[in-house]
Write a protein that holds these residues in place. Structure first.
Motif, PDB file in Angstrom:
ATOM      1  N   ASP A  93       0.696  -1.028   0.045  1.00 49.03           N
ATOM      2  CA  ASP A  93      -0.049  -0.305   0.236  1.00 49.03           C
ATOM      3  C   ASP A  93       0.858   1.402  -0.179  1.00 49.03           C
ATOM      4  N   GLN A  94       2.047   1.473   0.214  1.00 47.08           N
ATOM      5  CA  GLN A  94       3.243   2.298   0.908  1.00 47.08           C
ATOM      6  C   GLN A  94       2.854   3.921   1.372  1.00 47.08           C
ATOM      7  N   LEU A  95       2.271   2.775   2.359  1.00 48.92           N
ATOM      8  CA  LEU A  95       1.856   4.273   3.455  1.00 48.92           C
ATOM      9  C   LEU A  95       0.708   4.685   3.475  1.00 48.92           C
ATOM     10  N   GLN A  96      -0.613   4.467   2.255  1.00 50.56           N
ATOM     11  CA  GLN A  96      -1.974   5.663   1.510  1.00 50.56           C
ATOM     12  C   GLN A  96      -3.178   5.324   2.970  1.00 50.56           C
ATOM     13  N   ARG A  97      -3.258   3.349   3.050  1.00 48.38           N
ATOM     14  CA  ARG A  97      -4.504   3.185   3.163  1.00 48.38           C
ATOM     15  C   ARG A  97      -3.457   2.182   5.297  1.00 48.38           C
ATOM     16  N   VAL A  98      -2.503   2.055   4.890  1.00 51.57           N
ATOM     17  CA  VAL A  98      -2.483   1.736   6.263  1.00 51.57           C
ATOM     18  C   VAL A  98      -0.732   2.446   6.898  1.00 51.57           C
ATOM     19  N   ILE A  99      -0.877   2.170   8.299  1.00 49.88           N
ATOM     20  CA  ILE A  99       0.077   3.069   9.200  1.00 49.88           C
ATOM     21  C   ILE A  99       0.575   1.925   9.891  1.00 49.88           C
ATOM     22  N   TYR A 100       1.948   2.005   9.936  1.00 47.87           N
ATOM     23  CA  TYR A 100       2.940   0.805  10.166  1.00 47.87           C
ATOM     24  C   TYR A 100       3.098   1.046  11.276  1.00 47.87           C
ATOM     25  N   LEU A 101       3.681   0.378  12.655  1.00 46.68           N
ATOM     26  CA  LEU A 101       3.755  -0.051  14.134  1.00 46.68           C
ATOM     27  C   LEU A 101       5.373  -0.829  13.876  1.00 46.68           C
ATOM     28  N   SER A 102       6.678  -0.771  14.520  1.00 48.19           N
ATOM     29  CA  SER A 102       6.726  -1.853  15.056  1.00 48.19           C
ATOM     30  C   SER A 102       8.232  -0.788  15.941  1.00 48.19           C
ATOM     31  N   GLY A 103       8.912  -1.729  16.680  1.00 41.60           N
ATOM     32  CA  GLY A 103       9.682  -0.429  17.783  1.00 41.60           C
ATOM     33  C   GLY A 103      11.070  -1.789  17.995  1.00 41.60           C
ATOM     34  N   PHE A 104      11.481  -1.674  19.046  1.00 38.96           N
ATOM     35  CA  PHE A 104      12.805  -2.668  19.252  1.00 38.96           C
ATOM     36  C   PHE A 104      12.725  -3.628  20.551  1.00 38.96           C
ATOM     37  N   SER A 105      11.637  -3.513  21.573  1.00 40.07           N
ATOM     38  CA  SER A 105      11.395  -3.797  22.747  1.00 40.07           C
ATOM     39  C   SER A 105      11.875  -5.735  22.737  1.00 40.07           C
ATOM     40  N   LYS A 106      10.822  -6.065  21.669  1.00 38.90           N
ATOM     41  CA  LYS A 106      11.433  -7.894  21.494  1.00 38.90           C
ATOM     42  C   LYS A 106      12.904  -7.793  21.878  1.00 38.90           C
ATOM     43  N   THR A 107      13.341  -6.673  20.838  1.00 36.46           N
ATOM     44  CA  THR A 107      14.729  -7.378  20.156  1.00 36.46           C
ATOM     45  C   THR A 107      16.122  -7.418  20.938  1.00 36.46           C
ATOM     46  N   MET A 108      16.092  -5.545  21.162  1.00 41.93           N
ATOM     47  CA  MET A 108      17.049  -4.989  22.220  1.00 41.93           C
ATOM     48  C   MET A 108      16.649  -4.519  23.253  1.00 41.93           C
ATOM     49  N   ALA A 109      16.392  -4.289  23.328  1.00 45.70           N
ATOM     50  CA  ALA A 109      15.877  -3.927  24.914  1.00 45.70           C
ATOM     51  C   ALA A 109      14.123  -3.328  25.649  1.00 45.70           C
ATOM     52  N   ALA A 110      13.559  -4.060  26.048  1.00 46.88           N
ATOM     53  CA  ALA A 110      12.568  -3.560  26.888  1.00 46.88           C
ATOM     54  C   ALA A 110      12.572  -2.194  27.557  1.00 46.88           C
TER      55      ALA A 110
ATOM     56  N   LEU B 100      14.094   0.387  26.977  1.00 47.10           N
ATOM     57  CA  LEU B 100      14.866   1.540  26.810  1.00 47.10           C
ATOM     58  C   LEU B 100      13.765   1.851  26.207  1.00 47.10           C
ATOM     59  N   ARG B 101      12.343   0.891  25.754  1.00 45.31           N
ATOM     60  CA  ARG B 101      11.180   1.257  24.891  1.00 45.31           C
ATOM     61  C   ARG B 101      11.066   2.833  23.995  1.00 45.31           C
ATOM     62  N   VAL B 102      11.454   2.053  22.640  1.00 47.82           N
ATOM     63  CA  VAL B 102      11.953   3.160  21.679  1.00 47.82           C
ATOM     64  C   VAL B 102      10.849   2.751  20.594  1.00 47.82           C
ATOM     65  N   GLY B 103       9.789   3.035  20.352  1.00 47.24           N
ATOM     66  CA  GLY B 103       9.042   2.491  19.186  1.00 47.24           C
ATOM     67  C   GLY B 103       9.152   3.432  18.279  1.00 47.24           C
ATOM     68  N   PHE B 104       8.574   3.204  16.916  1.00 51.81           N
ATOM     69  CA  PHE B 104       8.083   4.071  15.458  1.00 51.81           C
ATOM     70  C   PHE B 104       6.602   4.400  15.138  1.00 51.81           C
ATOM     71  N   ILE B 105       6.467   4.555  14.645  1.00 54.67           N
ATOM     72  CA  ILE B 105       5.319   4.950  13.653  1.00 54.67           C
ATOM     73  C   ILE B 105       5.826   5.531  11.689  1.00 54.67           C
ATOM     74  N   ALA B 106       5.226   5.058  11.054  1.00 52.58           N
ATOM     75  CA  ALA B 106       5.377   4.939   9.863  1.00 52.58           C
ATOM     76  C   ALA B 106       3.785   5.508   9.182  1.00 52.58           C
ATOM     77  N   THR B 107       3.722   6.968   8.879  1.00 48.42           N
ATOM     78  CA  THR B 107       2.656   6.733   7.522  1.00 48.42           C
ATOM     79  C   THR B 107       2.707   7.643   6.770  1.00 48.42           C
ATOM     80  N   SER B 108       1.485   8.052   6.514  1.00 46.62           N
ATOM     81  CA  SER B 108       1.496   9.527   5.087  1.00 46.62           C
ATOM     82  C   SER B 108       2.064  10.652   6.030  1.00 46.62           C
ATOM     83  N   PRO B 109       2.543  11.802   5.177  1.00 52.67           N
ATOM     84  CA  PRO B 109       2.910  13.212   5.628  1.00 52.67           C
ATOM     85  C   PRO B 109       1.301  13.624   6.802  1.00 52.67           C
ATOM     86  N   GLU B 110       1.162  13.966   6.004  1.00 58.10           N
ATOM     87  CA  GLU B 110      -0.201  14.403   7.195  1.00 58.10           C
ATOM     88  C   GLU B 110      -0.367  13.421   7.878  1.00 58.10           C
ATOM     89  N   ARG B 111      -1.069  11.782   8.253  1.00 63.70           N
ATOM     90  CA  ARG B 111      -1.012  11.394   9.135  1.00 63.70           C
ATOM     91  C   ARG B 111      -0.014  12.234  10.429  1.00 63.70           C
TER      92      ARG B 111
END
Length: 507
Positions: A347-364, A366-377
């Protein structure tokens, strides 16, 4: 005839009141498992385990504890260890010492749930077990996960053992960050997140065939905050939010507390039940659909390409936003090894908002995650984050950037996958041997969605009495009905006591 001489005067002797019997010692054995190799002292293990049983009302106020000698003999420890543990429990208010009588469980005031717990519990039906009067609910499971139990005793946990993670890399990155300009560490970051980290994440997303500029990325305090920000920004009280069924349990109560109606979409081996999704979408007109495309929690299954196209088509037809939670991204070997279709890549972030982070594989922590979406959102979510928490931890984001940019993380993720592969097949064979059923063998990830053939709420209560933490299937459904399923973490299934307990109960 002379009268008989009077006998001695008879005086009534008061009968003493019966002396009440002292309270019986608390039933033993008290603890399920003491591990001499866990890195935690035997004293601390005893303190933590007894305190947990008192907190869970398995030991009631006024109950007499076993004598020091009896406790030491039944658990194979020294009397000195028991004395030190009992003294700690007295100091922390769990026990009281009565001279000449022994140690007793102290009466503890009933604590009201805090507002966060109340908000989470109120919208959810609570699952009552026949084993105890205390219901199993989401807060119960999360609270026990944070009790710092040894990982060997938590086969229901959602994290990898600490010794599997790369502590030295985190420590080195922390030291490097601490040597930077101190003023940088004492100020707020920026609401959208540390720019060099967002630039690094742009490269990471490109490897997944997701095109996103740094302006389309917003950092968060883990995926938990990311989901909360998205739900608050794109839904209103009374709106409907779809989730997989089963799915990650914490969001059910979080969304319901916002006033949303949470509806589960049956999850099959290759993704959602499309017919049911279409039917419910037409009926409820949802605002959001939260989905794990890759390594679904709790089944470790992944979305097929055919299902992905159908989900996107229904999203456009019924005008709902898809929120793709990809927190287990780095535990998947990649599409070159196994099929992995991400909705964000299609979809290339048109109708989809992507979430991920590093708590499961690096260090919980640190509490670092992120959102990737359209510029407006992304702009709207950055503003929402600013109004909620101002910024996230700039220090944690700098540490994650340091680890990612030095190229160490890729090798660490490779080692994690190899280690999971090394224990998964053996664990699945043992599950089959003791009667646990799994629908297909998950080829990657840490979870197995197993069928125990019995009510896993009851099984979980019995496990807790042995200081073992399971995750019953009822918690993974918005309906929270009793279930024979449970989520097991293959990385936490290496302790013989876990297998002995399951084999005994399931037989």
């Amino acid at each position: 005839m002379a009268a008989p001489a009077p006998g001695p005067a008879v005086t009534s002797v008061p009968v003493p009141a019966p002396v009440p019997a002292p309270p019986k010692p608390a039933p033993g054995p008290m603890l399920g498992l003491l591990l001499r190799e866990s890195g935690e002292t035997l004293i601390d293990q005893i303190v933590r385990s007894v305190a947990a049983r008192i907190d869970d009302r398995l030991l009631r106020g006024g109950a007499r504890m076993p004598s020091i000698r009896a406790f030491a003999a039944s658990h194979g420890v020294s009397a000195f260890t028991v004395v030190a543990a009992y003294d700690k429990l007295v100091a922390t208010g769990y026990l009281e010492s009565r001279r000449g009588a022994g140690f007793f469980v102290r009466e503890r005031p009933s604590m009201a749930l805090n507002t966060a717990d109340s908000a989470l519990l109120a919208p959810l039906s609570r699952v009552q077990t026949s084993f105890d009067s205390k219901p199993i609910d989401v807060v119960w499971l999360v609270r026990n996960m944070f009790r710092q139990m040894p990982h060997q005793q938590m086969p229901g946990s959602g994290v990898l053992p600490p010794e599997w993670l790369d502590g030295p890399s985190i420590a080195n990155a922390l030291r490097a960050v601490s040597r930077q300009n101190p003023n940088l560490l004492l100020s707020y970051g920026v609401p959208q997140g540390f720019l060099p980290l967002r630039q690094q994440l742009q490269h990471k997303l490109a490897e997944l065939e997701i095109a996103a500029t740094p302006e389309q990325i917003v950092t968060t305090a883990g995926v938990t905050q990311a989901l909360d920000l998205v739900a608050r920004e794109f839904s209103r009280p009374g709106d409907t939010i779809f989730v997989d069924d089963p799915a990650w349990f914490l969001m059910f109560g979080s969304f319901a507390a916002l006033g949303a109606k949470v509806i589960g979409i049956p999850r099959l081996g290759d993704g959602p039940d499309i017919a049911r999704l279409a039917e419910l979408a037409a009926l409820h007109k949802p605002k959001l659909y939260i989905i794990n495309s890759v390594l679904h929690n709790p089944s470790s299954t992944s979305l097929s390409a055919a299902k992905a196209f159908q989900v996107l088509r229904l999203s456009e037809e019924h005008d709902f936003i898809i929120v793709e939670d990809d927190i287990y991204c780095d535990l998947h070997p990649g599409s070159a090894v196994q099929p992995a279709t991400r909705l964000s890549a299609l979809d290339q972030l048109q109708r989809v908002i992507y979430l991920s982070g590093f708590s499961k594989t690096m260090a919980a922590n640190l509490r670092v995650g992120f959102i990737a979406t359209s510029p407006e959102r992304a702009e709207r979510l950055a503003d929402r984050k600013m109004l909620s928490t101002l910024t996230t931890s700039d220090i944690g984001e700098r540490v994650v950037y340091k680890v990612l940019s030095e190229g160490l993380y890729r090798k660490h993720a490779d080692r994690l996958r190899a280690r999971l592969d090394g224990v998964r097949a053996k664990t699945l064979r043992q599950m089959e041997r003791i009667g646990l059923k799994v629908d297909g063998s998950p080829p990657a990830g840490m979870f197995v969605w197993a069928d125990a053939g019995c009510d896993t709420n009851v099984l979980t209560e019995r496990a807790m009495a042995h200081n073992l933490l399971l995750a019953p299937g009822s918690l993974f459904s918005p309906k929270q009905l009793p279930s024979t399923r449970m989520r097991l973490n293959v990385a936490a299934m290496q302790e013989p006591a876990v297998w002995r307990f399951l084999e005994r109960e399931l037989s």
